[in-house]
Design an enzyme around this catalytic site. Structure first.
Site, PDB file in Angstrom:
ATOM      1  N   GLU B  60       0.809  -1.224   0.000  1.00  0.00           N
ATOM      2  CA  GLU B  60       0.000   0.000   0.000  1.00  0.00           C
ATOM      3  C   GLU B  60       0.837   1.266   0.000  1.00  0.00           C
ATOM      4  O   GLU B  60       0.440   2.291  -0.575  1.00  0.00           O
ATOM      5  CB  GLU B  60      -0.941   0.016   1.213  1.00  0.00           C
ATOM      6  N   HIS B 129     -11.030  -4.631   9.184  1.00  0.00           N
ATOM      7  CA  HIS B 129     -11.575  -4.510   7.824  1.00  0.00           C
ATOM      8  C   HIS B 129     -12.927  -3.812   7.826  1.00  0.00           C
ATOM      9  O   HIS B 129     -13.740  -4.030   6.928  1.00  0.00           O
ATOM     10  CB  HIS B 129     -11.775  -5.894   7.190  1.00  0.00           C
TER      11      HIS B 129
HETATM   12  C1  LIG Z   1      -2.144  -4.610   4.469  1.00  0.00           C
HETATM   13  C2  LIG Z   1      -3.132  -5.456   3.775  1.00  0.00           C
HETATM   14  N1  LIG Z   1      -3.285  -5.346   2.448  1.00  0.00           N
HETATM   15  C3  LIG Z   1      -4.182  -6.106   1.798  1.00  0.00           C
HETATM   16  C4  LIG Z   1      -4.969  -6.994   2.476  1.00  0.00           C
HETATM   17  C5  LIG Z   1      -6.035  -7.811   1.750  1.00  0.00           C
HETATM   18  N2  LIG Z   1      -5.573  -9.192   1.675  1.00  0.00           N
HETATM   19  C6  LIG Z   1      -5.844 -10.061   2.652  1.00  0.00           C
HETATM   20  S1  LIG Z   1      -5.063 -11.502   2.446  1.00  0.00           S
HETATM   21  C7  LIG Z   1      -4.408 -10.998   0.995  1.00  0.00           C
HETATM   22  C8  LIG Z   1      -3.515 -11.901   0.241  1.00  0.00           C
HETATM   23  C9  LIG Z   1      -2.385 -12.338   1.101  1.00  0.00           C
HETATM   24  O1  LIG Z   1      -1.557 -13.182   0.407  1.00  0.00           O
HETATM   25  P1  LIG Z   1      -0.500 -14.038   1.171  1.00  0.00           P
HETATM   26  O2  LIG Z   1       0.288 -13.193   2.093  1.00  0.00           O
HETATM   27  O3  LIG Z   1       0.263 -14.790   0.144  1.00  0.00           O
HETATM   28  O4  LIG Z   1      -1.347 -15.028   2.071  1.00  0.00           O
HETATM   29  P2  LIG Z   1      -2.412 -16.106   1.562  1.00  0.00           P
HETATM   30  O5  LIG Z   1      -3.718 -15.423   1.484  1.00  0.00           O
HETATM   31  O6  LIG Z   1      -1.956 -16.643   0.274  1.00  0.00           O
HETATM   32  O7  LIG Z   1      -2.427 -17.125   2.642  1.00  0.00           O
HETATM   33  C10 LIG Z   1      -4.793  -9.693   0.694  1.00  0.00           C
HETATM   34  C11 LIG Z   1      -4.407  -8.953  -0.501  1.00  0.00           C
HETATM   35  C12 LIG Z   1      -4.795  -7.066   3.868  1.00  0.00           C
HETATM   36  N3  LIG Z   1      -5.539  -7.870   4.621  1.00  0.00           N
HETATM   37  N4  LIG Z   1      -3.865  -6.310   4.494  1.00  0.00           N
END
Ligand SMILES: Cc1ncc(C[n+]2csc(CCOP(=O)(O)OP(=O)(O)O)c2C)c(N)n1
Ligand SMILES: [Mg+2]
Lengths: 317, 331
Positions: B60, B129
């Protein structure tokens, strides 16, 4: 590893799988408010990693944290109760799926913020070190987290200050819809850790024994050297990112390949039978886990809702 | 006029922005093939390609910084915070950079950019959220803050934000995305004069009820309740929170003599508390026949459980009750 140990790994992976399948079912019946992030397919990493820890070792977890929580010793009843907004839930219905914390078992909490727990794990490790407590902090995060600034700040400081953190990146190859290979410049996650002077290794995160053994070794090494270490555990999530995912960014062939060829439970069952563990013994575990899930769900559904009072007071200690 | 959801109306506005300015790109997490976490950008990748619809890593800080850098070099970027809660990770580029560069450089640059994000509670997404952080940005000189409440005003205000030469924080409450109505898909406006104007949704003489974002919709339904049919309720949607159109509220209060402000965010240092302070320190003070009231979210992080979530957020019944109390109080 003893047979008992292996059966314990099997039991935990199955518990996580069935726990989340039960959640899916509850969700489809409209019993759950909000969304959730399932780790079905990734059970070996949570299981191998947490079972290699001692109770007093700490973990920090992620939005995809049910597996970490269970494997660190949580009671499935209290987890179901949390997801249902009941008073007996780990967070009294205030946290829900994405924020379950179980301090009694050393789980400092799931985290709704990607990379949110990385810097916290560094602080927890500093605190252990200053208090001369000989435990480690295992910090779980996803492949998506390595592109947040806080990932870099956390690794840098943990290395500079020699802090007892084991960073475990669960690389399930996607951060939501973003393929890790399109998101990580330079291509390698372990190289990032190495560049901060942190010894790192990439492992098959769907091989529960490999995870268990690697984490055990790293834990000992961190304790003897006082320095952080880094594991990239390569795995795959079968379900959508959350409940609203249409899976447009990957093919069903890819998903099926992982389900058919690489499933951590199937593979481990195959291995155990090769090693002449009796089918009956596995069945016994399965029956026991199924009963535990069934009873936990039932009890959670019958348990009282969290009262509506004192929400404002609850914000402060 | 075509009927569409707020999400679709925002997408129409985004398309118009992309069509009207070649330097405009949209950047954010999962906005491409996924179509955005709330489906707002669904289809834009196919239409405009990867050059202009930019899926970013989960970063972000650089998403917002990217917009600042592009904005001061002749582009008009629009970036998305998937949930507006994550704007916390992007505070430096927004607060220390975007908001201040025009002033600090003595007017030498403009920073025409939009940061859009999904705000608010009601979906069980819990404490990290579900926040309504709009007042944080109202506090920062140099930023404009916009909170649409329905498909039409989301469309119009996004376009006005686009033609504004300043950084705009555009907070879209999650619960408005699926609201549906006919939308007049007008052309790109020639200036941003729509920003900073509130709207009288319904005229009345007994009380002025001011709100913004999705809470406006709760106020509108509350005012239709049987127990309030005898009362003449003036409803104002603020629409833009910075700059805030307190003048229109002051005028209204001079007529109705009562002021109720309803918001989802907690009361402390909030939009409602600021508005009330502006009204009571204005000429409308003498007109008031009782102290203004602020019906706000509890001073609590958002709980995940549904029954607790609805306890924290003011509900329609609470609004009805408060309006009755205030009017009957004086009769
Ligand atoms: C700071 C932040 N940015 C975006 C999100 C939205 N978001 C939640 S999980 C996710 C993907 C995360 O990917 P990863 O770290 O690979 O974990 P996975 O979901 O694959 O277990 C996103 C974009 C968030 N929760 N927090
Ligand atoms: Mg991932």
């Amino acid at each position: 590893m003893s047979k008992e140990n292996k059966l314990e790994l099997y039991r935990m992976m199955l518990l996580i799988r069935l726990f989340e399948e039960a959640l899916e079912e509850m969700f489809s019946r409209g019993l759950l408010h909000g969304t959730m992030h399932l780790s079905i397919g990734q059970e070996a990493t949570a299981t191998g990693a947490c079972l290699a820890l001692e109770k007093k070792d700490l973990i920090t977890s992620t939005h995809r944290g049910h597996g970490h929580c269970l494997a660190k010793g949580a009671d499935p009843y209290k987890m179901f109760a949390e997801l249902l907004g009941r008073e007996d839930g780990y967070c009294r219905g205030r946290g829900g799926s994405m924020h379950i914390a179980d301090l009694s078992n050393g789980n400092l909490g799931a985290n709704g913020i990607v990379a949110g727990s990385l810097t916290i794990s560094v602080g927890a490790a500093l605190s252990l070190k200053m208090q001369k407590i000989e435990n480690i902090v295992l910090c779980f995060f996803g492949d998506g987290a390595v592109n947040e600034g806080s990932f870099h700040e956390a690794l840098n400081l943990a290395s500079l200050w020699d802090l007892p953190v084991l960073f475990v990146c669960e690389n399930n190859q996607y951060g939501m819809s973003m393929a890790s290979e399109n998101a990580v410049a330079g291509g390698s996650i372990t190289q990032r850790a190495e560049s901060y002077g942190i010894k790192s290794v990439s492992i098959d995160g769907n091989d529960v024994e490999e995870v268990y053994e690697t984490v055990s070794k790293c834990k000992e090494k961190i304790k003897s050297s006082g320095k952080p270490m880094f594991i990239e555990s390569v795995t795959y999530r079968y379900r959508g990112h959350s409940k609203s995912d249409r899976n447009l960014y990957r093919t069903s062939d890819e998903i099926n390949f992982w389900k058919e060829e690489k499933d951590p439970l199937k593979r481990f069952i195959g291995k155990l039978t090769e090693e002449k563990v009796e089918i009956d013994e596995l069945k016994k575990v399965e029956v026991e886990v199924k009963n535990l899930i069934r009873e936990s769900v039932k009890k959670a559904l019958e348990s009282p809702e969290s009262p509506k009072t004192n929400l404002e007071e609850d914000s402060y200690a | 006029m075509p009927e569409m959801t707020t999400g679709q109306a925002i997408k129409e506005a985004l398309s118009l922005c992309l069509d009207s300015n070649d330097t405009t790109f949209i950047a954010g997490e999962d906005i491409g093939v996924y179509g955005g976490a709330f489906g707002v950008t669904d289809g834009l990748l196919e239409k405009y390609g990867h050059e202009r619809i930019k899926d970013t890593p989960i970063s972000e800080d650089v998403i917002a910084g990217l917009a600042v850098g592009a904005a001061i070099t002749g582009s008009k970027p629009i970036v998305e915070m998937q949930f507006s809660d994550f704007i916390v990770n992007a505070m430096d580029p927004i607060v220390n950079q975007a908001a201040k560069l025009h002033f600090m450089y003595g007017g030498a640059v403009n920073v025409p950019m939009i940061v859009r994000g999904a705000s608010g509670a009601g979906t069980g997404a819990a404490a990290q959220h579900s926040q309504s952080l709009e007042s944080w940005f109202c506090h920062v000189p140099g930023l404009k803050v916009v909170t649409p409440s329905n498909p039409q005003n989301a469309f119009d205000l996004l376009l006005a934000s686009f033609v504004d030469p300043n950084p705009v924080i555009f907070m879209e409450h999650k619960l408005i995305y699926k609201l549906k109505s006919e939308v007049n898909l007008g052309p790109m406006p020639s200036d941003s004069s729509e920003l900073g104007k509130s709207k009288v949704i319904q005229e009345g003489n007994d009380i002025t009820v001011v709100s913004y974002s999705n809470m406006v919709n709760s106020v509108i339904s509350a005012a239709k309740e049987d127990s309030l049919t005898d009362y003449s309720i003036e409803i104002i949607d603020l629409l833009t929170l910075a700059p805030m159109d307190s003048e229109s509220v002051i005028n209204s209060v001079e007529k109705t003599k009562r002021l109720l402000v309803c918001q989802e965010a907690p009361a402390s240092s909030s939009v409602g508390s600021t508005l009330i302070s502006e009204v009571v320190t204005s000429r409308a003070f003498k007109a008031l026949n009782q102290s203004p009231e602020l019906l706000a979210g509890l001073h609590s992080p958002m709980p995940s459980a549904k029954h607790l979530e609805t306890t924290v957020i003011p509900q329609e019944e609470d609004i009805v009750q408060k309006i009755k109390e205030m009017i009957e109080n004086e009769q």
